[in-house]
Write an enzyme that holds these catalytic residues in place. Structure first.
Site, short mmCIF file in Angstrom:
data_model
loop_
_atom_site.label_atom_id
_atom_site.label_comp_id
_atom_site.label_asym_id
_atom_site.label_seq_id
_atom_site.Cartn_x
_atom_site.Cartn_y
_atom_site.Cartn_z
N LYS A 126 0.82 -1.21 0.00
CA LYS A 126 0.00 0.00 0.00
C LYS A 126 0.86 1.27 0.00
O LYS A 126 0.45 2.30 -0.52
CB LYS A 126 -0.95 -0.01 1.20
CG LYS A 126 -2.05 -1.06 1.05
CD LYS A 126 -3.11 -0.94 2.13
CE LYS A 126 -4.22 -1.94 1.90
NZ LYS A 126 -5.32 -1.82 2.90
N LYS A 208 -7.44 -14.73 -10.79
CA LYS A 208 -8.57 -14.78 -9.87
C LYS A 208 -9.48 -13.56 -10.08
O LYS A 208 -9.02 -12.46 -10.34
CB LYS A 208 -8.06 -14.80 -8.43
CG LYS A 208 -9.13 -15.07 -7.38
CD LYS A 208 -8.49 -15.16 -6.00
CE LYS A 208 -9.54 -15.36 -4.92
NZ LYS A 208 -8.93 -15.42 -3.57
N LYS A 211 -12.41 -7.55 -7.34
CA LYS A 211 -13.20 -6.32 -7.43
C LYS A 211 -12.34 -5.13 -7.85
O LYS A 211 -12.86 -4.10 -8.24
CB LYS A 211 -13.90 -6.03 -6.10
CG LYS A 211 -12.99 -5.79 -4.92
CD LYS A 211 -13.80 -5.63 -3.64
CE LYS A 211 -12.90 -5.46 -2.42
NZ LYS A 211 -13.68 -5.39 -1.17
#
Length: 342
Positions: A126, A208, A211
């Protein structure tokens, strides 16, 4: 989550194991999330004393538009209920409504080593994604996550591959704290459900379903309307053959057969027989239909709950009151142990 009552040992029922999970209010569950975990939530309530919360404090490590965060938090709470979480059977609340999380988070950050936090993979990832905002919260949020868990003394915490490190750190904190002050925290175990179907991207079936995928046709949201779902399946990547059969090298068809099998209960051999002599177009339509049938009740209940603002507010306020009462027992014990005046 229920408190124990004053009954004799003979009358007292066996304590249900406690299972706790937190969900950030960012993005809607995908079909992969639904198949892999969400659709089992309702059943888990029969076996476990469940607690679910919306982790809105964790979302602050990335800059948020205030109005959007409030909207998304309410929607995420409504989605929990729409997916089968019963606020009369499970504890459901919004994290920021329960002050004990932030309080214990600070205390536990004082029992978490700098080196341990610096090794967290998600912090590194992040930080790279948001290099203009590498804040202290982003670095220290595993301590808050440990507090989220330990306040409710759970036996199990559902754990994906991306959270395994955080559970390991939480267990390290438990050992450190309990060695200093006695058995204050129950040691949580990762909850690993039985291996479920792994759902892949409809556009890149070797990846995979996610979202965060930038291609809207790659992912099915559980709140997509039927027309959108059918259109996405029609565009799903397959191969140059025409046979509906599960085998190596047919990643797109393998993925569609997996989805169809999950919702119909049919084996791959049965599916192959059902669609023998039919083309991919017919099969894609059939897959889309079973998915629409499965997700429509969730979407309709979600929309109903969002309109019933009074009920939704009653649920998350009641959940916060119960969560505060339960978690304050743990927090008070911790404060006494570390020397704070209670």
């Amino acid at each position: 989550m229920s408190d124990s009552t004053n009954v004799t040992n003979e009358q007292k029922p066996e304590r249900k194991k406690v299972l706790l999970s937190g969900i950030q209010p960012t993005g809607t569950f995908t079909l992969g999330n639904y198949i892999g975990a969400v659709r089992n939530w309702e059943k888990l309530q029969d076996e476990y004393d469940c607690a679910y919360f919306i982790a809105d404090l964790h979302s602050l490590t990335v800059r948020q538009e205030p109005a959007d965060l409030r909207k998304h938090s309410k929607e995420a709470f409504a989605l929990l209920l729409a997916c089968g979480i019963d606020p009369e059977r499970s504890l459901a609340f919004i994290q920021s409504h329960v002050h004990t999380h932030a309080e214990l988070g600070w205390i536990l950050s004082c029992y978490t080593q700098f080196g341990e936090l610096s090794r967290m993979t998600q912090f590194k990832d992040k930080s790279a994604q948001h290099s203009d905002n590498v804040n202290a919260g982003l670095f220290d949020y595993p301590a808050l996550m440990a507090a989220d868990i330990l306040l409710y003394q759970p036996d199990y915490v559902p754990t994906g591959a991306d959270q395994k490190q955080h559970i390991e750190l939480t267990r390290t904190i438990v050992n450190r704290f309990n060695n200093l002050y006695g058995e204050v925290f129950r040691m949580p175990e990762p909850y690993i459900p039985e291996a479920g179907a792994k759902i892949m991207s409809l556009q890149e079936p070797t990846k995979k379903m996610s979202k965060s995928d930038e291609n809207p046709n790659a992912t099915i949201s559980i709140l997509d309307n039927p027309d959108v779902i059918m259109a996405k399946f029609k565009r799903a990547v397959t191969d140059s053959e025409t046979e509906v059969v599960f085998r190596e090298g047919k990643d797109g068809i393998n993925n569609l057969m997996t989805i169809y099998s999950v919702f119909t209960g049919e084996t791959f051999d049965q599916i192959q027989k059902d669609f023998e002599g039919k083309g991919y177009g017919d099969f894609k339509k059939a897959v889309g239909t079973v998915v629409v049938d499965a997700l429509t009740p969730v979407r309709e209940e979600f929309n109903r709950l969002l309109k019933d603002k009074k009920y939704l507010e009653e649920c998350y306020k009641k959940g916060a009151e119960t969560a505060t009462y339960i978690s304050n027992k743990t927090l008070s014990k911790v404060k006494k142990k570390v020397g704070l005046i209670v």
